[in-house]
Design an enzyme around this catalytic site. Structure first.
Site, PDB file in Angstrom:
ATOM      1  N   ARG A  24      27.059   7.293 -54.972  1.00 39.62           N
ATOM      2  CA  ARG A  24      25.623   6.985 -55.039  1.00 39.62           C
ATOM      3  C   ARG A  24      24.924   7.686 -56.204  1.00 39.62           C
ATOM      4  O   ARG A  24      23.748   8.042 -56.103  1.00 39.62           O
ATOM      5  CB  ARG A  24      24.915   7.358 -53.730  1.00 39.62           C
ATOM      6  CG  ARG A  24      25.474   6.673 -52.497  1.00 39.62           C
ATOM      7  CD  ARG A  24      24.996   5.242 -52.412  1.00 39.62           C
ATOM      8  NE  ARG A  24      25.303   4.671 -51.125  1.00 39.62           N
ATOM      9  CZ  ARG A  24      24.394   4.228 -50.268  1.00 39.62           C
ATOM     10  NH1 ARG A  24      23.125   4.291 -50.561  1.00 39.62           N
ATOM     11  NH2 ARG A  24      24.768   3.704 -49.126  1.00 39.62           N
ATOM     12  N   ARG A  71      18.641   5.831 -56.116  1.00 41.20           N
ATOM     13  CA  ARG A  71      17.326   6.337 -55.735  1.00 41.20           C
ATOM     14  C   ARG A  71      16.972   7.762 -56.148  1.00 41.20           C
ATOM     15  O   ARG A  71      15.816   8.135 -56.096  1.00 41.20           O
ATOM     16  CB  ARG A  71      17.143   6.169 -54.221  1.00 41.20           C
ATOM     17  CG  ARG A  71      17.107   4.720 -53.815  1.00 41.20           C
ATOM     18  CD  ARG A  71      17.169   4.567 -52.323  1.00 41.20           C
ATOM     19  NE  ARG A  71      18.433   5.068 -51.807  1.00 41.20           N
ATOM     20  CZ  ARG A  71      18.715   5.201 -50.528  1.00 41.20           C
ATOM     21  NH1 ARG A  71      17.803   4.915 -49.620  1.00 41.20           N
ATOM     22  NH2 ARG A  71      19.895   5.640 -50.137  1.00 41.20           N
ATOM     23  N   ARG A  78      13.825  -0.910 -61.320  1.00 44.41           N
ATOM     24  CA  ARG A  78      13.963  -1.700 -60.101  1.00 44.41           C
ATOM     25  C   ARG A  78      12.615  -2.207 -59.575  1.00 44.41           C
ATOM     26  O   ARG A  78      12.578  -3.031 -58.647  1.00 44.41           O
ATOM     27  CB  ARG A  78      14.599  -0.842 -59.000  1.00 44.41           C
ATOM     28  CG  ARG A  78      16.100  -0.923 -58.804  1.00 44.41           C
ATOM     29  CD  ARG A  78      16.582  -2.162 -58.079  1.00 44.41           C
ATOM     30  NE  ARG A  78      15.772  -2.593 -56.947  1.00 44.41           N
ATOM     31  CZ  ARG A  78      15.829  -2.100 -55.720  1.00 44.41           C
ATOM     32  NH1 ARG A  78      16.691  -1.169 -55.437  1.00 44.41           N
ATOM     33  NH2 ARG A  78      15.038  -2.562 -54.764  1.00 44.41           N
ATOM     34  N   ASP A 132      26.406  -3.413 -53.901  1.00 44.29           N
ATOM     35  CA  ASP A 132      26.355  -2.891 -52.538  1.00 44.29           C
ATOM     36  C   ASP A 132      27.505  -3.505 -51.745  1.00 44.29           C
ATOM     37  O   ASP A 132      28.004  -4.572 -52.095  1.00 44.29           O
ATOM     38  CB  ASP A 132      25.030  -3.203 -51.853  1.00 44.29           C
ATOM     39  CG  ASP A 132      24.889  -2.394 -50.558  1.00 44.29           C
ATOM     40  OD1 ASP A 132      24.535  -1.207 -50.624  1.00 44.29           O
ATOM     41  OD2 ASP A 132      25.199  -2.941 -49.477  1.00 44.29           O
TER      42      ASP A 132
HETATM   43  O1  1CP Z   1      25.891   4.772 -57.511  1.00 46.55           O
HETATM   44  C1  1CP Z   1      26.536   4.151 -56.655  1.00 46.55           C
HETATM   45  O2  1CP Z   1      27.236   4.750 -55.818  1.00 46.55           O
HETATM   46  C2  1CP Z   1      26.586   2.629 -56.696  1.00 46.55           C
HETATM   47  C3  1CP Z   1      25.727   1.962 -55.819  1.00 46.55           C
HETATM   48  C4  1CP Z   1      25.971   1.758 -54.335  1.00 46.55           C
HETATM   49  C5  1CP Z   1      27.103   1.952 -53.526  1.00 46.55           C
HETATM   50  C6  1CP Z   1      28.453   2.524 -53.897  1.00 46.55           C
HETATM   51  C7  1CP Z   1      24.970   1.224 -53.518  1.00 46.55           C
HETATM   52  C8  1CP Z   1      23.621   0.874 -53.966  1.00 46.55           C
HETATM   53  N1  1CP Z   1      25.497   1.022 -52.273  1.00 46.55           N
HETATM   54  C9  1CP Z   1      26.789   1.467 -52.245  1.00 46.55           C
HETATM   55  C10 1CP Z   1      27.753   1.411 -51.135  1.00 46.55           C
HETATM   56  C11 1CP Z   1      27.241   1.372 -49.748  1.00 46.55           C
HETATM   57  N2  1CP Z   1      26.228   0.631 -49.230  1.00 46.55           N
HETATM   58  C12 1CP Z   1      27.850   2.062 -48.678  1.00 46.55           C
HETATM   59  C13 1CP Z   1      29.052   2.933 -48.817  1.00 46.55           C
HETATM   60  C14 1CP Z   1      28.687   4.242 -49.421  1.00 46.55           C
HETATM   61  C15 1CP Z   1      28.157   5.287 -48.489  1.00 46.55           C
HETATM   62  O3  1CP Z   1      28.790   5.553 -47.458  1.00 46.55           O
HETATM   63  O4  1CP Z   1      27.120   5.871 -48.828  1.00 46.55           O
HETATM   64  C16 1CP Z   1      27.135   1.768 -47.504  1.00 46.55           C
HETATM   65  C17 1CP Z   1      27.413   2.286 -46.121  1.00 46.55           C
HETATM   66  C18 1CP Z   1      26.116   0.858 -47.869  1.00 46.55           C
HETATM   67  C19 1CP Z   1      25.131   0.225 -46.982  1.00 46.55           C
HETATM   68  C20 1CP Z   1      23.759   0.551 -47.416  1.00 46.55           C
HETATM   69  N3  1CP Z   1      23.154  -0.067 -48.462  1.00 46.55           N
HETATM   70  C21 1CP Z   1      22.914   1.557 -46.931  1.00 46.55           C
HETATM   71  C22 1CP Z   1      23.228   2.540 -45.783  1.00 46.55           C
HETATM   72  C23 1CP Z   1      22.485   2.162 -44.540  1.00 46.55           C
HETATM   73  C24 1CP Z   1      23.024   2.851 -43.294  1.00 46.55           C
HETATM   74  O5  1CP Z   1      23.828   2.227 -42.568  1.00 46.55           O
HETATM   75  O6  1CP Z   1      22.652   4.014 -43.055  1.00 46.55           O
HETATM   76  C25 1CP Z   1      21.732   1.507 -47.692  1.00 46.55           C
HETATM   77  C26 1CP Z   1      20.523   2.362 -47.552  1.00 46.55           C
HETATM   78  C27 1CP Z   1      21.911   0.477 -48.668  1.00 46.55           C
HETATM   79  C28 1CP Z   1      20.978   0.080 -49.752  1.00 46.55           C
HETATM   80  C29 1CP Z   1      21.349   0.560 -51.089  1.00 46.55           C
HETATM   81  N4  1CP Z   1      22.563   0.364 -51.709  1.00 46.55           N
HETATM   82  C30 1CP Z   1      22.551   0.914 -52.960  1.00 46.55           C
HETATM   83  C31 1CP Z   1      21.243   1.480 -53.168  1.00 46.55           C
HETATM   84  C32 1CP Z   1      20.778   2.156 -54.430  1.00 46.55           C
HETATM   85  C33 1CP Z   1      20.523   1.258 -51.989  1.00 46.55           C
HETATM   86  C34 1CP Z   1      19.083   1.649 -51.744  1.00 46.55           C
HETATM   87  C35 1CP Z   1      18.230   0.464 -51.885  1.00 46.55           C
HETATM   88  C36 1CP Z   1      17.030   0.675 -52.724  1.00 46.55           C
HETATM   89  O7  1CP Z   1      17.049   1.334 -53.788  1.00 46.55           O
HETATM   90  O8  1CP Z   1      16.008   0.088 -52.324  1.00 46.55           O
END
Ligand code: 1CP
Length: 358
Positions: free
Chosen positions: A39, A43, A52, A88
């Site tokens: 991540r 954010r 964004r 994602d």
């Molecule tokens: O920099 C990076 O790592 C690349 C971007 C990335 C990655 C690897 C994003 C962008 N998402 C992910 C993978 C992801 N998405 C995972 C596996 C990683 C982890 O365990 O942290 C998971 C579980 C998700 C699902 C997801 N997408 C969540 C978690 C929700 C929960 O179940 O608690 C969330 C909040 C998102 C949205 C998301 N994905 C990525 C971003 C930057 C965001 C935030 C959205 C925004 O900026 O509005």
């Protein structure tokens, strides 16, 4: 896209082949321990919020120029040793037609959850044409990144199944486990279909030039080892097997997976990601010889003063020395939090490079 492992094209040897990150994945000597952060894009960075603005999360994943910019932001700022593709884990689900949205402050929300045999029909294999924007964005990135490797990624079947069955983020994964325990045949078919979609999504990224992949099974730590082995491992192994022929390092990560580390390696990973609960020397014993480890500073440590961050980072490097002189990729034990100070991350990268210089 085919489900078999036969006759895959060998990927071009990218400019990143001799990078510290790829060398560490392959257990080769490195000039310093490579660092990247799960991540790292997103954010925590003000420049991310700026680009964004007004664009919904999943739409931003479909704009190649924007994906390129967001992926590069942490590389420029922190000087990390690898980029991770901005996308994602639910992007491939959307690409095959699932109605999913990422709600700000919540996460992925599925309009019509998958709970019956009839629902499974909605999970068809992913074709490269479904995600042309991914191919384009990876191509742009690889050109721009030069000798910095790009990590492609996808969600593992269990973690994707949890979002699909629960309909959104879940703490206990109760409905998911109810299907896994109570309807094992339906569950096995769901896992298998998700493995096909995930493998297809990873292949697209590798074919376009990603030089490593990470399979995120973020929530699989909620399972006992026997249940993992019985109900989940075959799906994840199918994903790893499907991309084995490309010869790119395959990283396998989950949270709270101390008891599963050996099985997660056995599923086919070359590198096992470890959260902060298990010291790397202990993890090395559980994962066994021949696999590299990634991790595992507690992300919360970044909120403490710099001197504490450095002491704790040194402890991680020390525990990793059990692996020998290579085979460690420094990372956090889970993702960067939105409220983390980006400067603390930049300082940590420089510290790890310096403290591990050989
Ligand atoms: O920099 C990076 O790592 C690349 C971007 C990335 C990655 C690897 C994003 C962008 N998402 C992910 C993978 C992801 N998405 C995972 C596996 C990683 C982890 O365990 O942290 C998971 C579980 C998700 C699902 C997801 N997408 C969540 C978690 C929700 C929960 O179940 O608690 C969330 C909040 C998102 C949205 C998301 N994905 C990525 C971003 C930057 C965001 C935030 C959205 C925004 O900026 O509005």
């Amino acid at each position: 896209m085919s489900e078999t492992t036969a006759a895959q094209p060998s990927v071009r040897r990218t400019a990143a082949h001799d990078s510290a990150f790829l060398r560490a994945c392959r257990h080769e000597p490195v000039p310093h321990t490579p660092v990247w952060f799960m991540r790292q894009a997103g954010r925590s960075l003000p420049e991310y919020h700026k680009v964004r603005e007004g664009i919904p999360m999943l739409e931003s994943c479909m704009r190649p120029e924007l994906v390129k910019e967001i992926t590069l932001q942490p590389v420029r700022r922190h000087k990390v040793d690898a980029a991770i593709f901005f996308s994602d884990i639910v992007v491939p689900l959307k690409a095959v037609g699932i109605d999913v949205e990422i709600k700000p402050g919540v996460g992925p929300v599925i309009a019509d959850p998958i709970r019956t045999r009839a629902d499974l029909q909605r999970l068809r294999p992913l074709e490269p044409e479904d995600v042309g924007y991914v191919t384009e964005a990876v191509g742009l990135l690889v050109d721009e990144l030069g000798d910095t490797p790009l990590i492609g990624f996808a969600g593992a079947p269990f973690t994707l199944a949890s979002y699909l069955i629960e309909g959104g983020p879940s703490k206990g994964h109760e409905r998911t486990k109810a299907m896994m325990y109570g309807e094992p045949e339906l569950w096995a078919e769901l896992v298998d279909r998700l493995a096909v979609i995930t493998a297809g999504f990873l292949k697209v990224q590798i074919e376009a030039g990603a030089s490593a992949i990470q399979l995120f099974d973020s929530w699989v730590g909620s399972l006992a080892p026997d249940d993992y082995r019985r109900s989940v491992m075959a799906g994840s192994a199918k994903v790893f097997d499907a991309v084995a022929g490309y010869g790119v390092p395959r990283i396998h990560f989950g949270v709270g997976t101390g008891e599963l580390l050996g099985l997660m390696g056995e599923a086919g990973a070359d590198v096992v990601g470890v959260d902060w609960r298990v010291p790397l020397d202990v993890a090395a014993g559980r994962v066994g010889l021949g696999k590299a480890l990634q991790g595992n500073l507690d992300p919360a440590v970044l909120f403490a003063p710099t001197s504490v961050v450095e002491t704790k980072a040194r402890e991680v490097l020390h525990a990793a020395s059990a692996l020998g002189t290579s085979g460690h990729i420094f990372n956090l034990g889970h993702g960067v939090s939105p409220s983390m100070d980006p400067d603390a991350l930049t300082r940590l990268v420089a510290f790890v490079h310096e403290a591990s210089a050989r």
